[in-house]
Design a protein around this motif. Structure first.
Motif, short mmCIF file in Angstrom:
data_model
loop_
_atom_site.label_atom_id
_atom_site.label_comp_id
_atom_site.label_asym_id
_atom_site.label_seq_id
_atom_site.Cartn_x
_atom_site.Cartn_y
_atom_site.Cartn_z
N PRO A 267 0.79 -1.24 0.00
CA PRO A 267 0.00 0.00 0.00
C PRO A 267 0.82 1.28 0.00
O PRO A 267 0.33 2.33 -0.44
CB PRO A 267 -0.84 -0.12 1.29
N ASP A 268 2.06 1.22 0.49
CA ASP A 268 2.88 2.44 0.51
C ASP A 268 3.69 2.62 -0.78
O ASP A 268 4.55 3.50 -0.86
CB ASP A 268 3.81 2.45 1.72
N LEU A 269 3.42 1.80 -1.78
CA LEU A 269 4.13 1.93 -3.06
C LEU A 269 3.80 3.28 -3.69
O LEU A 269 2.64 3.61 -3.94
CB LEU A 269 3.71 0.81 -4.01
N ALA A 270 4.83 4.07 -3.96
CA ALA A 270 4.65 5.35 -4.64
C ALA A 270 4.68 5.11 -6.15
O ALA A 270 5.57 4.43 -6.65
CB ALA A 270 5.74 6.33 -4.23
N VAL A 271 3.71 5.65 -6.86
CA VAL A 271 3.59 5.43 -8.30
C VAL A 271 3.61 6.76 -9.03
O VAL A 271 2.88 7.69 -8.67
CB VAL A 271 2.31 4.65 -8.65
N VAL A 272 4.44 6.85 -10.06
CA VAL A 272 4.53 8.04 -10.89
C VAL A 272 4.29 7.64 -12.33
O VAL A 272 4.97 6.75 -12.85
CB VAL A 272 5.92 8.71 -10.77
N GLU A 273 3.31 8.26 -12.97
CA GLU A 273 3.05 8.01 -14.38
C GLU A 273 3.70 9.11 -15.20
O GLU A 273 3.49 10.30 -14.95
CB GLU A 273 1.55 7.95 -14.66
N VAL A 274 4.50 8.71 -16.18
CA VAL A 274 5.25 9.64 -17.00
C VAL A 274 4.49 9.88 -18.30
O VAL A 274 4.33 8.97 -19.12
CB VAL A 274 6.67 9.12 -17.29
N ALA A 275 4.00 11.10 -18.49
CA ALA A 275 3.11 11.42 -19.61
C ALA A 275 3.82 11.29 -20.96
O ALA A 275 4.99 11.67 -21.10
CB ALA A 275 2.56 12.83 -19.45
N GLY A 276 3.10 10.75 -21.94
CA GLY A 276 3.57 10.73 -23.31
C GLY A 276 4.72 9.81 -23.61
O GLY A 276 5.33 9.89 -24.68
#
Length: 301
Positions: A267-276
């Motif tokens: 649950p503490d997993l940090a997620v970053v989505e990189v656009a494009g």
């Protein structure tokens, strides 16, 4: 673009440079690595490249990390890639062997633990290392990879790893080929981008420009042996480890459902989505670098 070749001669972190080191592995091949200087009293950052890549994938990111964190940065080239030796026994081109090489390298450098940054196959190596030697993994940044992979992405990777297009006659052709394979992941990019990308992938030979890896790695890829059959237990080994996950917004390898399951397990997993961007971000993108910088700076190891 061709001025990029001069970068191999840089030394000293003030110029974004590094020095080369090498490790003779237990079974013979020499693994070479870039080392960017930093504070020896804190854990270094270990940057691990993807299946067919080499240390040049981190030519921009590694000095950024060294400058921002003050940490040493270690960027090995897996056996059969870049300056590292090819393996005379191609069956040893598999993640278990790569993990053993990386752990041996850390031992050789007297590194008790590191902050791991792994792109694609490098992320799989990070997960397996966390399972086999958890004390070595103080934190992990996993780039566009998870315990389950989309068939579409696997098929695309197999198509170029197992194909044989022969040498490119010049850098322009190498850039065109690079765009042909990776254009789906980086739409709308400039010619300069593709020339720089090609320089990361190819090396010069008397016969022309060839991809900078031992083509024998394709044997295990064609047999589907690029990762253990069930990666979920290895991802679960990261549950106690501070972990940051990058996902390219248009990736064909890591789907949102897999990310959701990863977050359920951790649950503490940090997620970053990189656009494009597809598979895989370079982590220097405006969406990615500030998050990676903050993550690495927050670590106490």
């Amino acid at each position: 673009m061709f001025g990029l070749l001069k970068r191999e001669k840089k030394t000293g972190n003030a110029s974004g440079g590094y020095r080369w080191g090498e490790l003779k592995t237990a079974d013979g091949p020499v693994v070479r690595y870039r080392l960017y200087d930093g504070n020896p009293d804190i854990a270094p950052v270990l940057c691990l490249h993807g299946l067919t890549r080499n240390s040049r994938d981190f030519e921009e990111l590694a000095p950024m990390i060294a400058e921002a964190t003050g940490r040493r940065v270690i960027v090995p080239e897996m056996r059969g890639r870049g300056r590292s030796d090819a393996d005379p026994q191609p069956e040893r081109y598999n993640p278990a062997v790569y993990v053993a090489d990386v752990l041996a390298l850390l031992e050789d450098l007297n590194v008790e633990k590191a902050l791991w940054v792994g792109t694609s196959m490098g992320g799989l190596i990070t997960m397996i290392a966390a399972h086999s030697d958890p004390e070595k993994v103080a934190a992990a940044a996993i780039n566009d990879i998870g315990p389950e992979l989309q068939t579409e992405g696997i098929t695309r990777i197999e198509s170029y790893v197992c194909g044989d297009s022969g040498p490119a006659k010049d850098w322009r052709e190498a850039a065109e080929r690079t765009k042909g394979v990776n254009g789906v992941a980086f739409p709308g990019e400039t010619q300069e981008f593709w020339e720089r990308f090609a320089w990361r992938l190819y090396r010069e030979t008397p016969d022309g420009l060839v991809l900078d890896y031992d083509t024998a790695i394709s044997g295990n890829v064609s047999k589907g042996e690029t990762a253990p059959p069930d990666m979920w237990p290895f991802f679960e080994a990261l549950k106690p480890v501070p972990t940051l996950l990058f996902r390219g917004a248009i990736t064909d390898l890591l789907d949102p459902e897999t990310v959701a399951r990863m977050q359920e397990i951790k649950p503490d997993l940090a997620v970053v989505e990189v656009a494009g961007v597809g598979h895989a971000p370079f982590m220097t993108e405006p969406d990615a670098w500030p998050k990676l910088e903050a993550f690495l700076k927050a670590q106490k190891a």
